[in-house]
Design a protein around this motif. Sequence first.
Motif, PDB file in Angstrom:
ATOM      1  N   LEU A   9       0.745  -1.153   0.025  1.00 23.43           N
ATOM      2  CA  LEU A   9       0.037  -0.024   0.005  1.00 23.43           C
ATOM      3  C   LEU A   9       0.895   1.123  -0.009  1.00 23.43           C
ATOM      4  O   LEU A   9       2.147   1.084   0.170  1.00 23.43           O
ATOM      5  CB  LEU A   9      -0.932  -0.112   1.068  1.00 23.43           C
ATOM      6  N   THR A  10       0.244   2.407  -0.316  1.00 25.74           N
ATOM      7  CA  THR A  10       0.994   3.612  -0.191  1.00 25.74           C
ATOM      8  C   THR A  10       0.235   4.416   0.940  1.00 25.74           C
ATOM      9  O   THR A  10      -0.792   4.010   1.326  1.00 25.74           O
ATOM     10  CB  THR A  10       0.966   4.548  -1.505  1.00 25.74           C
ATOM     11  N   PRO A  11       0.839   5.473   1.616  1.00 25.03           N
ATOM     12  CA  PRO A  11       0.149   6.358   2.644  1.00 25.03           C
ATOM     13  C   PRO A  11      -1.060   6.790   2.096  1.00 25.03           C
ATOM     14  O   PRO A  11      -1.955   7.035   2.991  1.00 25.03           O
ATOM     15  CB  PRO A  11       1.037   7.428   2.896  1.00 25.03           C
ATOM     16  N   ALA A  12      -1.283   6.617   0.861  1.00 24.91           N
ATOM     17  CA  ALA A  12      -2.775   7.365   0.304  1.00 24.91           C
ATOM     18  C   ALA A  12      -4.056   6.285   0.810  1.00 24.91           C
ATOM     19  O   ALA A  12      -5.159   6.604   0.729  1.00 24.91           O
ATOM     20  CB  ALA A  12      -2.644   7.637  -1.116  1.00 24.91           C
ATOM     21  N   VAL A  64       2.351  -0.483  23.007  1.00 16.91           N
ATOM     22  CA  VAL A  64       1.115  -0.285  22.350  1.00 16.91           C
ATOM     23  C   VAL A  64       1.058   1.286  22.163  1.00 16.91           C
ATOM     24  O   VAL A  64       1.861   1.940  23.023  1.00 16.91           O
ATOM     25  CB  VAL A  64      -0.031  -0.437  23.634  1.00 16.91           C
ATOM     26  N   HIS A  65       0.930   1.581  20.986  1.00 15.02           N
ATOM     27  CA  HIS A  65       0.938   3.003  20.414  1.00 15.02           C
ATOM     28  C   HIS A  65      -0.576   3.387  20.328  1.00 15.02           C
ATOM     29  O   HIS A  65      -1.586   3.007  19.840  1.00 15.02           O
ATOM     30  CB  HIS A  65       1.448   2.877  18.944  1.00 15.02           C
ATOM     31  N   VAL A  66      -0.664   4.727  20.969  1.00 14.81           N
ATOM     32  CA  VAL A  66      -1.863   5.481  20.854  1.00 14.81           C
ATOM     33  C   VAL A  66      -1.774   6.668  20.143  1.00 14.81           C
ATOM     34  O   VAL A  66      -0.524   7.218  20.179  1.00 14.81           O
ATOM     35  CB  VAL A  66      -2.347   5.768  22.277  1.00 14.81           C
ATOM     36  N   HIS A  67      -2.689   7.272  19.603  1.00  8.14           N
ATOM     37  CA  HIS A  67      -2.502   8.503  18.745  1.00  8.14           C
ATOM     38  C   HIS A  67      -2.534   9.758  19.445  1.00  8.14           C
ATOM     39  O   HIS A  67      -2.031  10.784  19.042  1.00  8.14           O
ATOM     40  CB  HIS A  67      -3.503   8.716  17.745  1.00  8.14           C
ATOM     41  N   ARG A 127       0.197   8.138  13.444  1.00  7.88           N
ATOM     42  CA  ARG A 127      -1.060   8.583  14.356  1.00  7.88           C
ATOM     43  C   ARG A 127      -2.212   8.449  13.623  1.00  7.88           C
ATOM     44  O   ARG A 127      -3.366   8.079  14.236  1.00  7.88           O
ATOM     45  CB  ARG A 127      -0.811  10.025  14.952  1.00  7.88           C
ATOM     46  N   GLU A 128      -2.476   9.003  12.406  1.00  8.72           N
ATOM     47  CA  GLU A 128      -3.582   8.923  11.841  1.00  8.72           C
ATOM     48  C   GLU A 128      -4.103   7.546  11.565  1.00  8.72           C
ATOM     49  O   GLU A 128      -5.348   7.332  11.645  1.00  8.72           O
ATOM     50  CB  GLU A 128      -3.424   9.818  10.548  1.00  8.72           C
ATOM     51  N   LEU A 129      -3.126   6.636  11.158  1.00 11.10           N
ATOM     52  CA  LEU A 129      -3.528   5.190  11.289  1.00 11.10           C
ATOM     53  C   LEU A 129      -4.159   4.754  12.334  1.00 11.10           C
ATOM     54  O   LEU A 129      -5.111   4.049  12.373  1.00 11.10           O
ATOM     55  CB  LEU A 129      -2.329   4.379  10.582  1.00 11.10           C
ATOM     56  N   ARG A 132      -7.653   6.179  12.839  1.00  8.51           N
ATOM     57  CA  ARG A 132      -8.744   5.588  11.922  1.00  8.51           C
ATOM     58  C   ARG A 132      -8.937   4.119  12.236  1.00  8.51           C
ATOM     59  O   ARG A 132      -9.895   3.767  12.030  1.00  8.51           O
ATOM     60  CB  ARG A 132      -8.135   5.703  10.564  1.00  8.51           C
ATOM     61  N   SER A 133      -8.037   3.550  12.930  1.00  8.79           N
ATOM     62  CA  SER A 133      -8.362   2.119  13.042  1.00  8.79           C
ATOM     63  C   SER A 133      -9.310   1.934  14.421  1.00  8.79           C
ATOM     64  O   SER A 133      -9.626   0.931  14.426  1.00  8.79           O
ATOM     65  CB  SER A 133      -6.958   1.199  13.327  1.00  8.79           C
ATOM     66  N   GLY A 134      -9.162   2.912  15.095  1.00  9.55           N
ATOM     67  CA  GLY A 134     -10.281   3.042  16.165  1.00  9.55           C
ATOM     68  C   GLY A 134      -9.672   2.251  17.443  1.00  9.55           C
ATOM     69  O   GLY A 134     -10.372   2.107  18.378  1.00  9.55           O
ATOM     70  N   GLN A 135      -8.351   1.850  17.460  1.00  7.70           N
ATOM     71  CA  GLN A 135      -7.962   0.893  18.508  1.00  7.70           C
ATOM     72  C   GLN A 135      -6.378   1.466  18.825  1.00  7.70           C
ATOM     73  O   GLN A 135      -5.866   1.755  17.973  1.00  7.70           O
ATOM     74  CB  GLN A 135      -7.872  -0.493  18.230  1.00  7.70           C
ATOM     75  N   PRO A 136      -5.963   1.138  20.162  1.00  2.00           N
ATOM     76  CA  PRO A 136      -4.714   1.366  20.565  1.00  2.00           C
ATOM     77  C   PRO A 136      -3.927   0.163  19.515  1.00  2.00           C
ATOM     78  O   PRO A 136      -4.517  -1.069  19.630  1.00  2.00           O
ATOM     79  CB  PRO A 136      -4.538   1.089  21.835  1.00  2.00           C
ATOM     80  N   ILE A 137      -2.852   0.580  18.974  1.00  2.00           N
ATOM     81  CA  ILE A 137      -1.976  -0.143  18.142  1.00  2.00           C
ATOM     82  C   ILE A 137      -1.011  -1.047  18.976  1.00  2.00           C
ATOM     83  O   ILE A 137      -0.028  -0.475  19.356  1.00  2.00           O
ATOM     84  CB  ILE A 137      -1.824   0.170  16.763  1.00  2.00           C
TER      85      ILE A 137
END
Length: 329
Positions: A9-12, A64-67, A127-129, A132-137
């Motif tokens: 994928l690309t960032p778009a 765990v990553h949060v935005h 951070r935007e990903l 948008r995923s709606g969850q801590p990653i």
Amino acid sequence: MRTIETEYLTPADIDRAAALIAAGEIVAFATETVYGLGADSLNPTAIEKVFRAKGRPSNNPLIVHVHDASELERVVSQIPPIAKPWMDQLWPGPLTIVMPKHSSVPTAVSAGLETVGVRVPNHDFARELIRRSGQPIAAPSANRSGKPSATTWQAVAEDLDGWIAAIVCDDPSAIGLESTVVDATVDPPTILRQGGITLEQLRSITPSVIVLDGSVPRETAASPGLLHRHYQPNAKIQLLTSIDDHRDPILQASADKGLRMAYIGLQPPHGNSWEMVHVCQTIEQYAAQLFDFFRQADRTGIDVICCQVPPSPGIGAAIQDRLRRAAQT
Ligand code: TXA
Ligand code: MG
């Protein structure tokens, strides 16, 4: 076994990447430190896929990553007061803070510990990903366990094509070494892994911060990740504490045996036995290019990579740590 058709994928394509993560799939994406292997941190099946794809021992917890720091309450049960100024001043950034874990975080993420390491990456796409995923990653470095971390999407593809649902092909990671991991649940607060935030930066906020003593017996190391082999290319790593170490008998013997030699450091090396030479202009460049150089050397079939040990202030301490561990046999 490689069984999945990995999407490039690309960032778009951010919505596609977020949808895959929300559906319990694994997506690699860039952060400012290294590429991460992202999964929904609250979904145990997704977490299991991360451990399988990496070939990672189950006793090594994930970050765990949060935005945004406002999302912390979803993953930690309490914010230690000592961590508040670090969050205010160093997030978003390459600092992972170990805090008491919220019960909603699966034990697989924390490898059975009562704590969880959390960070807010200083990378807009990451951070935007996450948002948008709606969850801590949950995201470990996107390499097969034991290998140098991936700082480019090509390195991720080399290790994980066929193992994960997608790779977001973005720019190389700017810092090139992983985040600093600091434990806020112990007194004095302790750096478990040196990285993108320096000891000096943390001490300017909290003078009592210490660095985990490397002489602690391995079984009792506070950060299980420290127990495992790490950062190792196929080539053997030889550390040069002085640029004149090229006269070292072992090195001389390697050259005499016709072994293929590479060099990375801050000063040009002596001699002409080198097949690959990379002289970094600054210590930040050294950090940013080290892991990629390891991988390039492996692709070239180099036998021995000689690494000049940089001075220890600032990011130099983290480079020293990675070099020592890469050289461990
Ligand atoms: O820069 C980074 O931190 C990257 C990017 C993707 O964010 N991630 C990363 O993750 O390097 P990983 O899994 O390769 O390394 C995580 C380190 C390990 O040494 C692990 O033991 C430690 O963090 N760690 C994670 N949670 C911990 C916890 N609760 N207590 C102690 N150490 C922890
Ligand atoms: Mg790693």
